[in-house]
Design a protein around this motif. Structure first.
Motif, PDB file in Angstrom:
ATOM      1  N   TYR A   1      33.041   4.537  -0.122  1.00  0.00           N
ATOM      2  CA  TYR A   1      32.887   5.991  -0.053  1.00  0.00           C
ATOM      3  C   TYR A   1      31.512   6.394  -0.573  1.00  0.00           C
ATOM      4  O   TYR A   1      30.840   7.261  -0.031  1.00  0.00           O
ATOM      5  CB  TYR A   1      34.009   6.619  -0.887  1.00  0.00           C
TER       6      TYR A   1
ATOM      7  N   LEU B   1      29.345   9.071   1.946  1.00  0.00           N
ATOM      8  CA  LEU B   1      30.360  10.120   2.101  1.00  0.00           C
ATOM      9  C   LEU B   1      30.423  10.981   0.845  1.00  0.00           C
ATOM     10  O   LEU B   1      30.594  12.202   0.913  1.00  0.00           O
ATOM     11  CB  LEU B   1      31.738   9.503   2.368  1.00  0.00           C
TER      12      LEU B   1
ATOM     13  N   SER C   1      27.730  14.368   8.193  1.00  0.00           N
ATOM     14  CA  SER C   1      29.065  13.778   8.183  1.00  0.00           C
ATOM     15  C   SER C   1      29.158  12.700   9.236  1.00  0.00           C
ATOM     16  O   SER C   1      29.712  11.617   8.994  1.00  0.00           O
ATOM     17  CB  SER C   1      30.128  14.832   8.477  1.00  0.00           C
ATOM     18  N   GLU C   2      28.634  13.011  10.384  1.00  0.00           N
ATOM     19  CA  GLU C   2      28.703  12.031  11.463  1.00  0.00           C
ATOM     20  C   GLU C   2      27.982  10.748  11.069  1.00  0.00           C
ATOM     21  O   GLU C   2      28.501   9.649  11.261  1.00  0.00           O
ATOM     22  CB  GLU C   2      28.080  12.619  12.718  1.00  0.00           C
TER      23      GLU C   2
ATOM     24  N   SER D   1      29.981   8.867   8.430  1.00  0.00           N
ATOM     25  CA  SER D   1      31.154   8.256   9.043  1.00  0.00           C
ATOM     26  C   SER D   1      30.763   7.007   9.807  1.00  0.00           C
ATOM     27  O   SER D   1      31.462   5.983   9.758  1.00  0.00           O
ATOM     28  CB  SER D   1      31.814   9.233  10.018  1.00  0.00           C
TER      29      SER D   1
ATOM     30  N   LYS E   1      30.170   4.109   7.552  1.00  0.00           N
ATOM     31  CA  LYS E   1      31.433   3.590   7.041  1.00  0.00           C
ATOM     32  C   LYS E   1      32.136   2.753   8.109  1.00  0.00           C
ATOM     33  O   LYS E   1      32.610   1.648   7.833  1.00  0.00           O
ATOM     34  CB  LYS E   1      32.316   4.773   6.622  1.00  0.00           C
ATOM     35  N   THR E   2      32.165   3.289   9.320  1.00  0.00           N
ATOM     36  CA  THR E   2      32.818   2.570  10.408  1.00  0.00           C
ATOM     37  C   THR E   2      32.142   1.222  10.624  1.00  0.00           C
ATOM     38  O   THR E   2      32.817   0.196  10.765  1.00  0.00           O
ATOM     39  CB  THR E   2      32.753   3.393  11.704  1.00  0.00           C
TER      40      THR E   2
ATOM     41  N   PHE F   1      40.188  10.820   8.962  1.00  0.00           N
ATOM     42  CA  PHE F   1      38.964  10.398   9.660  1.00  0.00           C
ATOM     43  C   PHE F   1      37.813  10.265   8.679  1.00  0.00           C
ATOM     44  O   PHE F   1      36.854   9.559   8.937  1.00  0.00           O
ATOM     45  CB  PHE F   1      38.586  11.422  10.736  1.00  0.00           C
ATOM     46  N   TRP F   2      37.906  10.983   7.631  1.00  0.00           N
ATOM     47  CA  TRP F   2      36.803  11.036   6.691  1.00  0.00           C
ATOM     48  C   TRP F   2      37.003  10.054   5.556  1.00  0.00           C
ATOM     49  O   TRP F   2      36.355   9.016   5.497  1.00  0.00           O
ATOM     50  CB  TRP F   2      36.662  12.483   6.195  1.00  0.00           C
ATOM     51  N   GLN F   3      37.941  10.333   4.654  1.00  0.00           N
ATOM     52  CA  GLN F   3      38.126   9.462   3.496  1.00  0.00           C
ATOM     53  C   GLN F   3      39.575   9.540   3.039  1.00  0.00           C
ATOM     54  O   GLN F   3      40.151  10.622   2.956  1.00  0.00           O
ATOM     55  CB  GLN F   3      37.188   9.901   2.363  1.00  0.00           C
TER      56      GLN F   3
END
Ligand SMILES: Nc1ncnc2c1ncn2[C@@H]1O[C@H](COP(=O)(O)OP(=O)(O)O)[C@@H](O)[C@H]1O
Ligand SMILES: [Mg+2]
Lengths: 530, 273
Positions: free
Chosen positions: A68, A73, A144-145, A148, A151-152, A279-281
């Motif tokens: 995170y 994020l 955010s994108e 994300s 993270k992905t 989708f986020w955390q």
């Protein structure tokens, strides 16, 4: 044993049948010991399993929180919260408008159009307020994108790494070699996010200026109550006052900072969010579930203690034998209801009933009435209370039954009435028994699953305690409920799966403490009645 | 005073004129008593004199306790128990009348049980229990009552330093005296004692008996006992019961020295019972 080959002079020995060198007595003993051991063993195994499955959660959560932060994020969330606070202020304006609108069209007798006209200036103001956040909103969604995506990317690579390891373990080295794994370079990936800082600061400066202007203009907006707009102005100033702090946090933010195990632990215990498959955390905070369980249990006890203890006193001390024969089995029969049936009753009848009486005019003064939700903590609490009544009743009745009859006679012989005898002698003597009855009832209630799952409303949120007593009419989710609900849809060994086990451990400890305390009180009472 | 045994008087109490009881506090007249369908007392008539000790003796199950418990209506607590004939008058008032307040009766007629039964409270609270029931809150009055009652029950010196210890921490004999203190704290007129010493050792028994002698100066006492010597030592009058009937009622020394009824004689001389 004695040698029986030569005739003994004092014949007290006897030849016994033996199986595997054991007499029948010893066999029977062994059988009972075996049964006892199996129970102990099973208990130990369950405990062990619970801990083995659960404890790894904290490591996984540490990892979860680490990603995170690494993926940025955490960074973006600071801005996100800033944006959300703005939305909350927006809601305040909406609320003002709704009230005024209702006033104008209701008591004022205006048509909707005319009312809208009156509020034209206010609407302008609202739109301006809403527009002010647009740049920040744009930035946040952009960042955010990016976050994300990082993270992905990280997780895809982790999956690949696992895959390769598995292939290697299976001895398929060539296939393993084909799985491509890259090391995600967080520093480089985060560059665009960190580079946005100047843009953010600029946006923030404009936002602050605009909002300050709006705040000072608030009380001059025509058509709406000045006090409410004054309050709005203050809130906005407060909000803007928090900006430097956010900027400060972002300036010192470092993705390399490690997340400690303690942080993972406290995020679970004190976390206010239980959010999974997001989708986020994902967040695993037990607090809302814990509070939900506690609240429902409190409601249940508030109901069940007077009912159960009262009934026990009545049946044991006052009722005629005929009444006793009638009431006792009836109350004990409640325990025979499958709780799912009770839950069904709760949904179909009780929830509806509570909601309809909460709408009654003479109950208007109760905060939170009429009920917004049919299924809420109150509905579940009432049913759980019903479930706890037989436990409390039976144990309390036992405790009362154990009060020696001679105390009662002595009290009567001193000129006491029946009520005086009950209040001054019987209840004090049975008190520890009654308390432990209540505690065991609480244990029963905390562990109950089906009813809360069906009737508590299952909203994972800490109720809004600022609403006072109305907090008890909000939907809640519980620790037992969440396990039952989510255990079926999680992947074994995953963080979510383990989180549910830790919730189980919390429940386990809670029940253990309650039962232990109850036993302790009971034991003290047996040793020294006072 | 005792007449020689006459053939006509065998097996009944009428063989001798009932003792003339001066200033009777309690008068029992023609009393029949039933537990459900079984009759426990048959046609009992006797008077109990003020500030004397009256002993009830007789073999187990002859109805002594039943009669005693009639005197403060403790039998009301037992389902199916009832007086089927006759009356009990205390100072001329029929205690089984409808308008009698049982609680008031029991304040005037206290009771000490066979098995000592102090409440699981402190010694102090045990003694003031009856007063608290009556709504007495005044601390000095309660303190005084505790001291006088405990002195009255010959227990004060033994417990004055630990009034707030549990009543259950006392020895058996002390517990029984605590029960007596608890009873006299509400200043009854009559004290009923149902085999108060049967669970006590000889020394504790002697103490209670001595206490009874003192209590006699202020209270009318009815005592049920199994112990013949005890009846002989403590009581002024003795009533002998057998199978629910009053066989003989006379001054104690007459009952023991010159019983008019052969059954009485057989019992007091230890030949049955
Ligand atoms: N609660 C009761 N219910 C029914 N019968 C009783 C009860 N108490 C005593 N009895 C009977 O009444 C008779 C007299 O008993 P009791 O007065 O206790 O005798 P005592 O005290 O002389 O030994 C006995 O036969 C006994 O079985
Ligand atoms: Mg008896």
């Amino acid at each position: 044993m004695a040698d029986t080959s030569k005739a003994p002079s004092f014949p007290i020995t006897k030849r016994r049948l033996r199986f595997f060198g054991l007499t029948s007595d010893e066999l029977v003993q062994l059988f009972f010991r075996g049964n006892a051991m199996v129970s102990v063993l099973v208990l130990a195994l369950i405990t062990l399993f619970l801990f083995r499955e659960g404890l790894e959660f904290f490591g996984q959560n540490q990892q979860n929180l680490q990603v995170y932060r690494r993926a940025g994020l955490d960074y973006v969330d600071h801005m996100r919260w800033q944006e959300q606070d703005h939305t909350a202020l927006n809601r305040y304006l909406l609320d003002v408008r709704m009230k005024v609108m209702a006033d104008l069209t209701g008591r004022g007798g205006l048509s909707v159009e005319a009312a809208n006209q009156r509020l034209e200036a206010f609407d302008q103001y609202s739109i301006r307020f809403d527009d002010a956040i647009a740049p920040l909103r744009g930035l946040v969604s952009e960042l955010s994108e990016t976050a994300s995506a990082i993270k992905t990317k990280y997780y895809i690579n982790e999956d690949k790494r696992t895959e390769r390891r598995q292939l290697l373990a299976a001895g398929r080295a060539d296939e393993a070699a084909r799985v491509e794994v890259i090391q995600v370079d967080f520093a480089r990936e985060l560059e665009p996010i960190l580079a946005s800082r100047d843009a953010y600061l600029a946006i923030n400066r404009d936002l602050a200026r605009e909002l300050q202007e709006l705040a000072s203009a608030a009380r001059a907006v025509p058509g709406v109550p000045v006090e409410r707009m004054d309050r709005f102005g203050t809130l906005v100033v407060q909000y803007v006052g928090g900006f430097p702090q956010i900027e400060q946090r972002l300036a010192t933010w470092d993705y390399r900072e490690d997340v400690s195990l303690l942080r993972s632990f406290s995020a679970f215990i004190f976390g206010r969010q239980w959010l999974t498959a997001s989708f986020w955390q994902d967040w695993y905070g037990v607090l809302p579930l814990f509070v939900g369980s506690l609240m429902v249990s409190m409601i249940a006890l508030t109901l069940a203690v007077p009912l159960g203890v009262g009934a026990a006193i009545y049946v044991n001390q006052i009722a005629s034998p005929t009444e006793q024969r009638l009431i006792k089995p009836c109350i004990e029969f409640i325990a025979a209801f499958p709780s799912v049936v009770l839950g069904f009753f709760g949904i179909a009848v009780l929830g509806e009933f509570l909601r309809s009486i909460s709408g009654a005019a003479w109950l208007d003064w109760v905060p939170g009435f009429p009920l917004a939700e049919r299924l809420n903590a109150l509905t579940a609490g009432c049913l759980l209370g019903l479930i706890a009544v037989p436990t409390i009743f039976t144990l309390a009745e036992d405790a009362l039954q154990n009060v020696p009859r001679s105390f009662k006679e002595a009290s009567f012989a001193l000129g006491a009435t029946r009520l005086q005898t009950i209040v001054r002698v019987i209840i004090p003597t049975a008190l520890s028994g009654i308390i432990s009855a209540v505690l065991l009832g609480l244990g029963r209630v905390i562990g109950e699953t089906m009813v809360v799952l069906l009737c508590a409303g299952n909203r994972i949120e800490i109720p809004d305690f600022t609403a006072g007593i109305a907090a008890f009419f909000q939907p809640v989710h519980t620790m037992t409920g969440i396990i039952a609900q989510e255990m079926g849809e999680v992947v074994r060994g995953e963080i979510h799966y383990r989180a549910l086990f830790v919730v189980g451990i919390v429940l386990f400890f809670l029940s253990l403490t309650i039962n232990f305390t109850a036993q302790k009180i009971l034991r003290r009472y047996r040793q020294q009645p006072l | 005073m005792p007449s020689p045994l006459l053939p006509s008087s065998l097996g009944s109490a009428e063989g001798r004129n009932p003792p003339v009881v001066r200033r009777p506090v309690i008068e029992i007249a023609d009393l029949d008593f039933h537990y459900g369908t079984s009759q426990a007392l048959h046609d009992i008539s006797l008077s109990i004199a003020e500030k004397e000790v009256t002993a009830f003796i007789g073999p187990s199950g002859c109805g002594k306790s039943t009669l005693l418990r009639c005197l403060n209506r403790m039998n009301d607590l037992i389902d199916g128990a009832r007086i089927s004939r006759g009356a009990i008058r205390i100072r001329g008032v029929d205690i089984h009348q409808r308008d009698v307040e049982v609680m008031e009766l029991r304040k005037r007629v206290g009771m000490v049980f066979q098995k000592s039964n102090p409440f699981p409270k402190s010694i102090y609270e045990n003694v003031v229990y009856g007063l608290r029931l009556q709504g007495v809150r005044d601390k000095t009055r309660l303190d005084e009552a505790v001291e006088t009652s405990l002195r009255g029950a010959a227990l004060w010196d033994e417990v004055k330093d630990r009034l707030h210890a549990s009543g259950l921490s006392l020895s058996g004999g002390q517990q029984q005296r605590l029960c007596i203190a608890r009873t006299i704290a509400i200043e009854p007129e009559v004290i009923l004692m149902d085999e108060p010493c049967s669970a006590l050792d000889p020394i504790a028994t002697a103490k209670v008996e001595e206490l009874i002698h003192q209590l006699k100066l202020r209270y009318t006492i009815v005592i049920v006992t199994h112990n013949m010597q005890q009846a002989a030592r403590c009581s002024d009058r003795t009533a002998f019961f057998y199978l629910g009937k009053l066989i003989e009622f006379a001054p104690t020394k007459d009952i023991f020295m010159t019983p008019s009824n052969p059954q009485t004689e057989a019992y007091v001389s230890g030949r049955f019972g």
